[in-house]
Design a protein around this motif. Structure first.
Motif, PDB file in Angstrom:
ATOM      1  N   LEU A  21      12.551   6.363  -4.257  1.00  0.00           N
ATOM      2  CA  LEU A  21      13.345   5.325  -3.607  1.00  0.00           C
ATOM      3  C   LEU A  21      13.153   5.370  -2.095  1.00  0.00           C
ATOM      4  O   LEU A  21      13.088   4.333  -1.429  1.00  0.00           O
ATOM      5  N   ARG A  22      13.046   6.563  -1.545  1.00  0.00           N
ATOM      6  CA  ARG A  22      12.842   6.688  -0.103  1.00  0.00           C
ATOM      7  C   ARG A  22      11.499   6.087   0.309  1.00  0.00           C
ATOM      8  O   ARG A  22      11.405   5.371   1.304  1.00  0.00           O
ATOM      9  N   GLY A  23      10.462   6.405  -0.483  1.00  0.00           N
ATOM     10  CA  GLY A  23       9.148   5.859  -0.186  1.00  0.00           C
ATOM     11  C   GLY A  23       9.150   4.343  -0.209  1.00  0.00           C
ATOM     12  O   GLY A  23       8.621   3.685   0.688  1.00  0.00           O
ATOM     13  N   LEU A  24       9.768   3.754  -1.227  1.00  0.00           N
ATOM     14  CA  LEU A  24       9.837   2.294  -1.342  1.00  0.00           C
ATOM     15  C   LEU A  24      10.626   1.676  -0.191  1.00  0.00           C
ATOM     16  O   LEU A  24      10.250   0.618   0.340  1.00  0.00           O
ATOM     17  N   ARG A  25      11.705   2.323   0.197  1.00  0.00           N
ATOM     18  CA  ARG A  25      12.522   1.791   1.292  1.00  0.00           C
ATOM     19  C   ARG A  25      11.696   1.698   2.580  1.00  0.00           C
ATOM     20  O   ARG A  25      11.730   0.682   3.285  1.00  0.00           O
ATOM     21  N   ILE A  26      10.941   2.743   2.875  1.00  0.00           N
ATOM     22  CA  ILE A  26      10.124   2.751   4.093  1.00  0.00           C
ATOM     23  C   ILE A  26       8.997   1.735   3.982  1.00  0.00           C
ATOM     24  O   ILE A  26       8.675   1.023   4.941  1.00  0.00           O
ATOM     25  N   LEU A  27       8.393   1.639   2.801  1.00  0.00           N
ATOM     26  CA  LEU A  27       7.294   0.696   2.600  1.00  0.00           C
ATOM     27  C   LEU A  27       7.758  -0.756   2.702  1.00  0.00           C
ATOM     28  O   LEU A  27       7.026  -1.620   3.190  1.00  0.00           O
ATOM     29  N   SER A  44      -8.488   0.799  -4.862  1.00  0.00           N
ATOM     30  CA  SER A  44      -7.610   1.904  -4.489  1.00  0.00           C
ATOM     31  C   SER A  44      -6.522   2.076  -5.533  1.00  0.00           C
ATOM     32  O   SER A  44      -5.741   1.151  -5.793  1.00  0.00           O
ATOM     33  N   ILE A  45      -6.463   3.240  -6.140  1.00  0.00           N
ATOM     34  CA  ILE A  45      -5.428   3.524  -7.133  1.00  0.00           C
ATOM     35  C   ILE A  45      -4.057   3.510  -6.473  1.00  0.00           C
ATOM     36  O   ILE A  45      -3.082   3.008  -7.028  1.00  0.00           O
ATOM     37  N   ALA A  46      -4.001   4.060  -5.260  1.00  0.00           N
ATOM     38  CA  ALA A  46      -2.724   4.092  -4.541  1.00  0.00           C
ATOM     39  C   ALA A  46      -2.223   2.677  -4.274  1.00  0.00           C
ATOM     40  O   ALA A  46      -1.045   2.358  -4.508  1.00  0.00           O
ATOM     41  N   LEU A  47      -3.104   1.807  -3.794  1.00  0.00           N
ATOM     42  CA  LEU A  47      -2.697   0.434  -3.491  1.00  0.00           C
ATOM     43  C   LEU A  47      -2.333  -0.328  -4.760  1.00  0.00           C
ATOM     44  O   LEU A  47      -1.339  -1.071  -4.795  1.00  0.00           O
ATOM     45  N   SER A  48      -3.116  -0.149  -5.823  1.00  0.00           N
ATOM     46  CA  SER A  48      -2.824  -0.815  -7.096  1.00  0.00           C
ATOM     47  C   SER A  48      -1.466  -0.392  -7.642  1.00  0.00           C
ATOM     48  O   SER A  48      -0.714  -1.202  -8.183  1.00  0.00           O
ATOM     49  N   THR A  49      -1.148   0.886  -7.493  1.00  0.00           N
ATOM     50  CA  THR A  49       0.151   1.394  -7.947  1.00  0.00           C
ATOM     51  C   THR A  49       1.277   0.745  -7.161  1.00  0.00           C
ATOM     52  O   THR A  49       2.281   0.300  -7.731  1.00  0.00           O
ATOM     53  N   LEU A  50       1.103   0.685  -5.848  1.00  0.00           N
ATOM     54  CA  LEU A  50       2.143   0.102  -5.002  1.00  0.00           C
ATOM     55  C   LEU A  50       2.340  -1.382  -5.296  1.00  0.00           C
ATOM     56  O   LEU A  50       3.478  -1.883  -5.310  1.00  0.00           O
ATOM     57  N   GLU A  51       1.253  -2.101  -5.559  1.00  0.00           N
ATOM     58  CA  GLU A  51       1.341  -3.538  -5.838  1.00  0.00           C
ATOM     59  C   GLU A  51       2.139  -3.831  -7.103  1.00  0.00           C
ATOM     60  O   GLU A  51       2.684  -4.926  -7.259  1.00  0.00           O
ATOM     61  N   GLN A  52       2.206  -2.857  -8.008  1.00  0.00           N
ATOM     62  CA  GLN A  52       3.000  -3.034  -9.223  1.00  0.00           C
ATOM     63  C   GLN A  52       4.487  -2.805  -8.972  1.00  0.00           C
ATOM     64  O   GLN A  52       5.326  -3.192  -9.775  1.00  0.00           O
ATOM     65  N   ALA A  53       4.789  -2.155  -7.847  1.00  0.00           N
ATOM     66  CA  ALA A  53       6.172  -1.800  -7.554  1.00  0.00           C
ATOM     67  C   ALA A  53       6.849  -2.761  -6.594  1.00  0.00           C
ATOM     68  O   ALA A  53       8.073  -2.906  -6.606  1.00  0.00           O
ATOM     69  N   MET A  54       6.073  -3.436  -5.741  1.00  0.00           N
ATOM     70  CA  MET A  54       6.655  -4.326  -4.739  1.00  0.00           C
ATOM     71  C   MET A  54       5.627  -5.344  -4.274  1.00  0.00           C
ATOM     72  O   MET A  54       4.419  -5.154  -4.439  1.00  0.00           O
ATOM     73  N   ALA A  57       3.089  -9.191   0.127  1.00  0.00           N
ATOM     74  CA  ALA A  57       2.898 -10.445   0.857  1.00  0.00           C
ATOM     75  C   ALA A  57       3.384 -10.297   2.291  1.00  0.00           C
ATOM     76  O   ALA A  57       4.480  -9.790   2.545  1.00  0.00           O
ATOM     77  N   GLY A  58       2.550 -10.730   3.237  1.00  0.00           N
ATOM     78  CA  GLY A  58       2.927 -10.666   4.642  1.00  0.00           C
ATOM     79  C   GLY A  58       2.636  -9.344   5.312  1.00  0.00           C
ATOM     80  O   GLY A  58       2.788  -9.215   6.528  1.00  0.00           O
ATOM     81  N   LYS A  59       2.200  -8.362   4.540  1.00  0.00           N
ATOM     82  CA  LYS A  59       1.887  -7.054   5.121  1.00  0.00           C
ATOM     83  C   LYS A  59       0.400  -6.959   5.438  1.00  0.00           C
ATOM     84  O   LYS A  59      -0.431  -7.474   4.688  1.00  0.00           O
ATOM     85  N   GLU A  60       0.096  -6.290   6.538  1.00  0.00           N
ATOM     86  CA  GLU A  60      -1.302  -6.060   6.874  1.00  0.00           C
ATOM     87  C   GLU A  60      -1.786  -4.821   6.139  1.00  0.00           C
ATOM     88  O   GLU A  60      -1.157  -3.758   6.215  1.00  0.00           O
ATOM     89  N   LYS A  61      -2.894  -4.946   5.420  1.00  0.00           N
ATOM     90  CA  LYS A  61      -3.440  -3.817   4.657  1.00  0.00           C
ATOM     91  C   LYS A  61      -4.723  -3.330   5.336  1.00  0.00           C
ATOM     92  O   LYS A  61      -5.613  -4.118   5.638  1.00  0.00           O
ATOM     93  N   ILE A  62      -4.783  -2.019   5.574  1.00  0.00           N
ATOM     94  CA  ILE A  62      -5.925  -1.421   6.257  1.00  0.00           C
ATOM     95  C   ILE A  62      -6.646  -0.473   5.306  1.00  0.00           C
ATOM     96  O   ILE A  62      -6.091   0.551   4.885  1.00  0.00           O
ATOM     97  N   GLU A  63      -7.879  -0.808   4.951  1.00  0.00           N
ATOM     98  CA  GLU A  63      -8.700   0.066   4.113  1.00  0.00           C
ATOM     99  C   GLU A  63      -9.393   1.091   5.004  1.00  0.00           C
ATOM    100  O   GLU A  63     -10.080   0.732   5.948  1.00  0.00           O
ATOM    101  N   LEU A  64      -9.205   2.374   4.697  1.00  0.00           N
ATOM    102  CA  LEU A  64      -9.797   3.443   5.493  1.00  0.00           C
ATOM    103  C   LEU A  64     -10.809   4.207   4.648  1.00  0.00           C
ATOM    104  O   LEU A  64     -10.484   4.682   3.553  1.00  0.00           O
TER     105      LEU A  64
END
Length: 235
Positions: A21-27, A44-54, A57-64
């Motif tokens: 919950l803390r991670g989602l709140r900050i994100l 990105s597995i991390a990004l795909s996971t996050l996209e399923q949770a929230m 839209a409107g966020k800038e995504k930076i691929e590193l």
């Protein structure tokens, strides 16, 4: 101008319901999401996971880009480019959330980023947001307690020196071997020699729709083992 804060956020092993919950709140409140890949344009597995949770839209995504063959102590072009991109936003007072699969304090790319930031940009605040580690998710999926009472648990890469791995298997009640896909056959031979095969369980992509829990390791010898695998040996 007040500098932005760099957050390292562990988003768990792959199931969006395991993001804290803390991670989602900050994100939700952070406008810039950075995520690592080993090859340009890679999923990105991390990004795909996050996209399923929230919604992102409107966020800038930076691929590193962080190639698997990097040397963390001597940052190359990829590291410096990544740091420059992140710091450019932080210098403008914008917070940046760097997401990583699992927990950011355990064998995470973010650890090296944190160390470099401490050395080169000590005036910028960096915060860790813990996540559920893959080893915890694997043990839970198999109803396999890792340790109780005075039992000892070891966690190390299977790619470590062979004698270090052997010593851990001899001395600890439970051993978690990460990065096992690279050296699976060698680990299998060691477990067989030590009569520990029946005590070993291989976990692949736990908490995802591709989850596998494998108790009989013999069919995997000589094959390509999924890179998102770990092995737990419980004596």
């Amino acid at each position: 101008m007040t500098k932005g804060i760099l957050y390292g956020i562990g988003i768990g092993p792959g199931d969006p319901e395991l993001i804290t919950l803390r991670g989602l709140r900050i994100l939700h409140r952070t406008g810039i999401i950075a995520y690592p890949v080993s090859r340009k344009g890679e999923r990105s597995i991390a990004l795909s996971t996050l996209e399923q949770a929230m919604s992102l839209a409107g966020k800038e995504k930076i691929e590193l880009l962080f190639p698997m063959s990097y040397e963390p102590r001597t940052p190359g072009v990829s590291w410096q480019e990544a740091i420059n991109r992140i710091v450019a936003h932080l210098d403008q007072g914008k917070d940046v959330a760097f997401i990583s699969i699992g927990d950011v304090t355990l064998y995470s790319t973010f650890i090296y980023l944190f160390e470099i930031m401490q050395e080169k940009y000590p005036h910028i605040e960096v915060r860790f947001v813990p996540g559920i580690s893959s080893l915890s998710a694997c043990a839970a999926a198999a109803s396999l307690p890792l340790g109780k009472a005075d039992e000892r648990v070891a966690v190390l890469p299977a790619t470590a020196d062979r004698e270090r791995v052997r010593t851990a298997l001899e001395d600890f009640d439970a051993v978690v071997l990460l990065k096992v896909s690279r050296v699976f056959d060698q680990v299998y031979d060691m477990l067989k020699e030590m009569d520990l095969l029946t005590r070993a369980t291989l976990f692949q992509r736990i908490s995802t729709d591709q989850e596998r829990i494998i108790h009989d390791l013999s069919p995997l010898v000589g094959s390509k083992v999924d890179y998102m695998s770990l092995l737990i040996v419980r004596r």
